[in-house]
Motif scaffolding. Structure first.
Motif, PDB file in Angstrom:
ATOM      1  N   UNK A   9       9.222 -14.969   5.276  1.00 45.86           N
ATOM      2  CA  UNK A   9       8.757 -13.933   4.360  1.00 45.86           C
ATOM      3  C   UNK A   9       9.949 -13.101   3.921  1.00 45.86           C
ATOM      4  N   UNK A  10      10.206 -13.070   2.626  1.00 46.41           N
ATOM      5  CA  UNK A  10      11.297 -12.275   2.055  1.00 46.41           C
ATOM      6  C   UNK A  10      10.727 -10.946   1.557  1.00 46.41           C
ATOM      7  N   UNK A  11      11.397  -9.858   1.924  1.00 41.20           N
ATOM      8  CA  UNK A  11      10.915  -8.511   1.587  1.00 41.20           C
ATOM      9  C   UNK A  11      12.021  -7.768   0.843  1.00 41.20           C
ATOM     10  N   UNK A  12      11.752  -7.393  -0.369  1.00 40.81           N
ATOM     11  CA  UNK A  12      12.776  -6.704  -1.164  1.00 40.81           C
ATOM     12  C   UNK A  12      12.745  -5.190  -0.923  1.00 40.81           C
ATOM     13  N   UNK A  39       5.467  -9.279  -3.514  1.00 35.12           N
ATOM     14  CA  UNK A  39       5.941  -7.950  -3.859  1.00 35.12           C
ATOM     15  C   UNK A  39       5.303  -6.868  -3.003  1.00 35.12           C
ATOM     16  N   UNK A  40       5.693  -5.643  -3.259  1.00 32.12           N
ATOM     17  CA  UNK A  40       5.104  -4.487  -2.587  1.00 32.12           C
ATOM     18  C   UNK A  40       3.678  -4.268  -3.099  1.00 32.12           C
ATOM     19  N   UNK A  41       2.893  -3.417  -2.457  1.00 30.58           N
ATOM     20  CA  UNK A  41       1.530  -3.139  -2.937  1.00 30.58           C
ATOM     21  C   UNK A  41       1.533  -2.703  -4.408  1.00 30.58           C
ATOM     22  N   UNK A  42       0.659  -3.290  -5.179  1.00 30.09           N
ATOM     23  CA  UNK A  42       0.470  -2.953  -6.602  1.00 30.09           C
ATOM     24  C   UNK A  42       1.631  -3.379  -7.493  1.00 30.09           C
ATOM     25  N   UNK A  56       2.218   2.078 -11.520  1.00 29.90           N
ATOM     26  CA  UNK A  56       1.419   1.221 -10.630  1.00 29.90           C
ATOM     27  C   UNK A  56       1.823   1.394  -9.176  1.00 29.90           C
ATOM     28  N   UNK A  57       3.093   1.713  -8.944  1.00 33.19           N
ATOM     29  CA  UNK A  57       3.589   1.824  -7.563  1.00 33.19           C
ATOM     30  C   UNK A  57       3.851   3.268  -7.147  1.00 33.19           C
ATOM     31  N   UNK A  58       3.564   4.218  -7.999  1.00 32.52           N
ATOM     32  CA  UNK A  58       3.844   5.624  -7.701  1.00 32.52           C
ATOM     33  C   UNK A  58       3.086   6.059  -6.447  1.00 32.52           C
ATOM     34  N   UNK A  59       3.779   6.779  -5.569  1.00 30.10           N
ATOM     35  CA  UNK A  59       3.144   7.350  -4.378  1.00 30.10           C
ATOM     36  C   UNK A  59       3.063   6.423  -3.187  1.00 30.10           C
ATOM     37  N   UNK A  60       3.446   5.174  -3.331  1.00 30.28           N
ATOM     38  CA  UNK A  60       3.394   4.233  -2.215  1.00 30.28           C
ATOM     39  C   UNK A  60       4.489   4.574  -1.207  1.00 30.28           C
ATOM     40  N   UNK A  62       6.156   4.149   3.080  1.00 31.93           N
ATOM     41  CA  UNK A  62       6.573   3.158   4.070  1.00 31.93           C
ATOM     42  C   UNK A  62       5.383   2.570   4.819  1.00 31.93           C
ATOM     43  N   UNK A  63       4.448   3.408   5.244  1.00 31.63           N
ATOM     44  CA  UNK A  63       3.289   2.895   5.986  1.00 31.63           C
ATOM     45  C   UNK A  63       2.433   1.970   5.120  1.00 31.63           C
ATOM     46  N   UNK A  64       2.318   2.295   3.830  1.00 32.41           N
ATOM     47  CA  UNK A  64       1.543   1.446   2.917  1.00 32.41           C
ATOM     48  C   UNK A  64       2.159   0.056   2.818  1.00 32.41           C
ATOM     49  N   UNK A  65       3.474   0.011   2.684  1.00 34.92           N
ATOM     50  CA  UNK A  65       4.161  -1.268   2.539  1.00 34.92           C
ATOM     51  C   UNK A  65       4.118  -2.053   3.850  1.00 34.92           C
ATOM     52  N   UNK A  66       4.290  -1.352   4.969  1.00 35.48           N
ATOM     53  CA  UNK A  66       4.222  -2.011   6.272  1.00 35.48           C
ATOM     54  C   UNK A  66       2.852  -2.651   6.485  1.00 35.48           C
ATOM     55  N   UNK A  67       1.798  -1.929   6.168  1.00 32.31           N
ATOM     56  CA  UNK A  67       0.443  -2.466   6.314  1.00 32.31           C
ATOM     57  C   UNK A  67       0.235  -3.677   5.399  1.00 32.31           C
ATOM     58  N   UNK A  68       0.759  -3.583   4.189  1.00 38.37           N
ATOM     59  CA  UNK A  68       0.649  -4.669   3.211  1.00 38.37           C
ATOM     60  C   UNK A  68       1.258  -5.961   3.747  1.00 38.37           C
TER      61      UNK A  68
END
Length: 270
Positions: A9-12, A39-42, A56-60, A62-68
């Motif tokens: 899994x590649x994470x940018x 990609x990241x959420x949204x 689309x990604x405003x307000x995201x 670290x925890x949101x991305x980790x959960x994703x």
């Protein structure tokens, strides 16, 4: 996915689209891995769509991305290798610390809680976001000049501009605030379980000309693992900046990652 190959899994990180991993995915696939680079959420599916819809990604955070990415990993048929650049490197550490993934490579990883170094180059690189507190709730795009300083300082201006046009997208400001103020927060989203003795092997890669994540910051993160019995190693590249995962020298970094992983992961044992 029905493949029996080991997933990777590649994470940018911030300001790059997930499709910037395409060349890495092809290189890893050729070595027996099953690559995915969500990609990241949204995050819109293309660079063009992401630029057209920055909010689309405003307000995201670290925890949101980790959960994703946790959900993505848990849906795979076997534990993946994790490879991340910049904030992607922070997520690799968080996920490995939580027992997800069989091994990880963190390339110029964003600052985790506990790392106290704050070089001037890093402050300047973060200033387009951190200079305005309202950016915590917004998405922010870099200018060509800002990208040149933060990412492309170790390559030619022409190549930096080409990478900017090809891969950059607006990104949420919130993760940068969370990382920048992690040491002042008791329950920071940028905290990593560096003491987990059962996590997979972890390789740090540092570009020693990096302005966005200077070498001293990567070395500081590496030292956070000093008391862990799990395998943790550091590889430094003297002449590379923050663009090292996508500029014309990306293959050197990809091959170094594959060589290290070859001693840690059996790609035939998914």
């Amino acid at each position: 996915m029905t493949s029996t190959r080991v997933p990777v899994v590649f994470i940018h990180g911030l300001w790059l689209h997930a499709s910037s991993w395409q060349a890495w995915a092809e290189r890893f696939a050729g070595q027996g891995y099953e690559p995915v680079f969500p990609g990241w959420p949204n995050e819109p599916a293309t660079v063009e769509e992401a630029r057209a819809n920055p909010e689309a990604v405003a307000g995201i955070g670290i925890d949101d991305v980790t959960e994703h990415y946790t959900k993505i990993i848990q849906a795979l048929p076997s534990a993946p290798v994790l490879v991340g650049h910049s904030f992607g490197g922070l997520f690799v550490q968080k996920l490995l610390g939580q027992g997800l993934g069989r091994a990880g490579v963190a390339i110029d990883p964003a600052q985790i809680k506990g790392v106290k170094a704050l070089p001037l180059a890093q402050l300047r690189s973060g200033s387009p976001v951190l200079g305005n507190p309202a950016n915590r709730r917004r998405s922010v795009a870099l200018t060509k000049a800002q990208f040149r300083y933060g990412f492309g300082n170790a390559i030619s201006e022409g190549e930096s501009d080409e990478l900017f046009e090809r891969w950059t997208i607006p990104s949420p400001g919130r993760p940068l605030f969370e990382a920048a103020f992690a040491n002042f927060s008791r329950h920071s989203a940028a905290a990593v379980n560096t003491a987990n003795p059962d996590r997979g092997p972890l390789l740090f890669i540092s570009g020693q000309q990096d302005h966005t994540v200077p070498d001293v910051v990567t070395r500081g993160a590496f030292r956070q693992y000093a008391s862990s019995p799990a395998v943790t190693e550091l590889r430094q590249f003297a002449d590379r900046g923050h663009s090292l995962a996508l500029d014309q020298g990306w293959g050197e970094i990809a091959d170094a990652s594959l060589t290290w992983l070859a001693g840690k992961v059996d790609v035939t044992a998914a």
